[in-house]
Enzyme design. Sequence first.
Site, PDB file in Angstrom:
ATOM      1  CD  GLU A  18      12.522   2.949  16.032  1.00  0.00           C
ATOM      2  OE1 GLU A  18      11.265   3.011  16.767  1.00  0.00           O
ATOM      3  OE2 GLU A  18      12.554   2.792  14.726  1.00  0.00           O
TER       4      GLU A  18
ATOM      5  NE  ARG B 136      -3.650  -0.876   2.756  1.00  0.00           N
ATOM      6  CZ  ARG B 136      -2.957  -1.999   3.449  1.00  0.00           C
ATOM      7  NH1 ARG B 136      -1.937  -1.630   4.415  1.00  0.00           N
ATOM      8  NH2 ARG B 136      -3.743  -3.187   3.940  1.00  0.00           N
ATOM      9  CB  ILE B 137       3.363   2.550   2.333  1.00  0.00           C
ATOM     10  CG1 ILE B 137       2.356   2.606   3.544  1.00  0.00           C
ATOM     11  CG2 ILE B 137       4.582   3.836   2.540  1.00  0.00           C
ATOM     12  CD1 ILE B 137       2.994   2.512   4.812  1.00  0.00           C
TER      13      ILE B 137
ATOM     14  CG  HIS C  57       8.970   4.908  14.501  1.00  0.00           C
ATOM     15  ND1 HIS C  57       9.241   3.501  14.900  1.00  0.00           N
ATOM     16  CD2 HIS C  57       7.858   4.500  13.793  1.00  0.00           C
ATOM     17  CE1 HIS C  57       8.262   2.676  14.173  1.00  0.00           C
ATOM     18  NE2 HIS C  57       7.527   3.464  13.527  1.00  0.00           N
TER      19      HIS C  57
ATOM     20  CB  CYS D 118       9.577   5.818   6.099  1.00  0.00           C
ATOM     21  SG  CYS D 118      10.373   7.298   5.711  1.00  0.00           S
ATOM     22  CB  ALA D 119       9.686   0.260   6.092  1.00  0.00           C
ATOM     23  NE  ARG D 120       7.503  -2.288  12.039  1.00  0.00           N
ATOM     24  CZ  ARG D 120       7.066  -1.078  12.328  1.00  0.00           C
ATOM     25  NH1 ARG D 120       7.515   0.026  12.029  1.00  0.00           N
ATOM     26  NH2 ARG D 120       5.651  -1.159  12.494  1.00  0.00           N
TER      27      ARG D 120
ATOM     28  CG  ASP E 280       6.287  -7.532  -2.953  1.00  0.00           C
ATOM     29  OD1 ASP E 280       6.633  -8.408  -2.404  1.00  0.00           O
ATOM     30  OD2 ASP E 280       5.622  -6.387  -2.362  1.00  0.00           O
TER      31      ASP E 280
ATOM     32  CG  ASP F 226      10.090   7.854  10.551  1.00  0.00           C
ATOM     33  OD1 ASP F 226      10.584   8.885  11.349  1.00  0.00           O
ATOM     34  OD2 ASP F 226       9.115   7.121  10.435  1.00  0.00           O
TER      35      ASP F 226
ATOM     36  N   GLY G 232       6.552   8.536  11.079  1.00  0.00           N
ATOM     37  CA  GLY G 232       5.873   8.164   9.849  1.00  0.00           C
ATOM     38  C   GLY G 232       4.467   8.451  10.000  1.00  0.00           C
ATOM     39  CB  ALA G 233       1.875   6.635  11.920  1.00  0.00           C
TER      40      ALA G 233
HETATM   41  C1  MLT Z   1       3.209   1.622  12.504  1.00  0.00           C
HETATM   42  O1  MLT Z   1       3.546   0.168  12.313  1.00  0.00           O
HETATM   43  O2  MLT Z   1       2.120   1.690  12.508  1.00  0.00           O
HETATM   44  C2  MLT Z   1       4.100   2.606  12.352  1.00  0.00           C
HETATM   45  O3  MLT Z   1       5.666   2.165  12.285  1.00  0.00           O
HETATM   46  C3  MLT Z   1       3.815   3.686  13.391  1.00  0.00           C
HETATM   47  C4  MLT Z   1       4.003   3.375  14.751  1.00  0.00           C
HETATM   48  O4  MLT Z   1       4.579   2.293  15.245  1.00  0.00           O
HETATM   49  O5  MLT Z   1       3.558   4.185  15.769  1.00  0.00           O
END
Ligand code: MLT
Length: 325
Positions: A268, A149-150, A287, A237-239, A169, A263, A289-290
């Site tokens: 962390e 999706r992203i 972190h 910006c994933a993991r 992918d 990110d 992203g959201a």
């Molecule tokens: C998520 O998995 O939704 C994002 O990495 C954001 C978060 O962990 O807060």
Amino acid sequence: MRIAITDGLHPDALDLLRSAGATLLVEHHDPEALASGALDGVDAIIVRSATKLTSDVIHATPTLRVIGRAGVGVDNIDLSAATLANVRVVNAPGASTRSVVELTIGHLIASARLVAPSDRALRDGRWMKKQATGSEIAGKRLGLVGYGRIARGVAQAATALGMEVHAYDPYLPQGVDIAPAVRLHTDLDSLFSTCTHISLHCNLTEESRHLANAARFALMPGVGADGVACGNHVVNCARGGLVSEEDAAAALESGVLASLALDVFEHEPLAADHPLLSHDRFLGTPHIGASTLEAQRRVGLDIVDAVLRTLETGTCPTVVNRDVL
Ligand code: MLT
């Protein structure tokens, strides 16, 4: 129904829970308290990423029926322990897509245009105009690792900005719509060899850990599709853990990488003395992203909907562990 919210939730989402008649326990607990049964008696726990729902915590909460992850990644939840304890785990996978897409594009542009080092120089009283010649992202090849999706949102935005988009992918489900402008690769090395800009959009697994490493950075061409020697740029910006931070620091040092934007990190929060922090071409965010007003509201409302539906009916479309009996 008693629901614990341990990492905060948008006020509109809390209101939705209250109007459904839930008794809320809104409080963060340390791991020892959770493992000693601090939340025993609740039907559901809603977490973000700070609370770790380990096997010990799940066993210490025998009343638990549903875990809601207000976000996408469920790596802070022991899924096997939840499944064995008949606890459904649900998440909110689509709510933050737009925000993560925008942060990824922001990191791509900020890295290529040296926004962070320019800002740091300005604050130090240095007018770094001559040394801050960046490159355009238009005319360059962007390689997306993962095409969920992203990544698809990033592909759309990057195409609109004039990038040539490539993707890899191996887990792409049959029938997924691939935008005509996106070129699929069947091999990760081929993606790195082709693209000056790489953005990661996959889960962290044993297979994907450190997939962005010294050997792969060395494959990157350094010259864009437009013939400009823009250098190599990596965004994650994933993991945390998808990029080998040690290899990335060395690649920044040697110039194999012109920039690195992260990110997410292997550990962390990031330690204040982390080696990456001494590289001017490193751009980091904590972190986030959201972390937008829009995404947090959507995440809150989506997870409340998923938790309430699962408490009521035993399931919902975003159940992560479908093998619960
Ligand atoms: C998520 O998995 O939704 C994002 O990495 C954001 C978060 O962990 O807060």
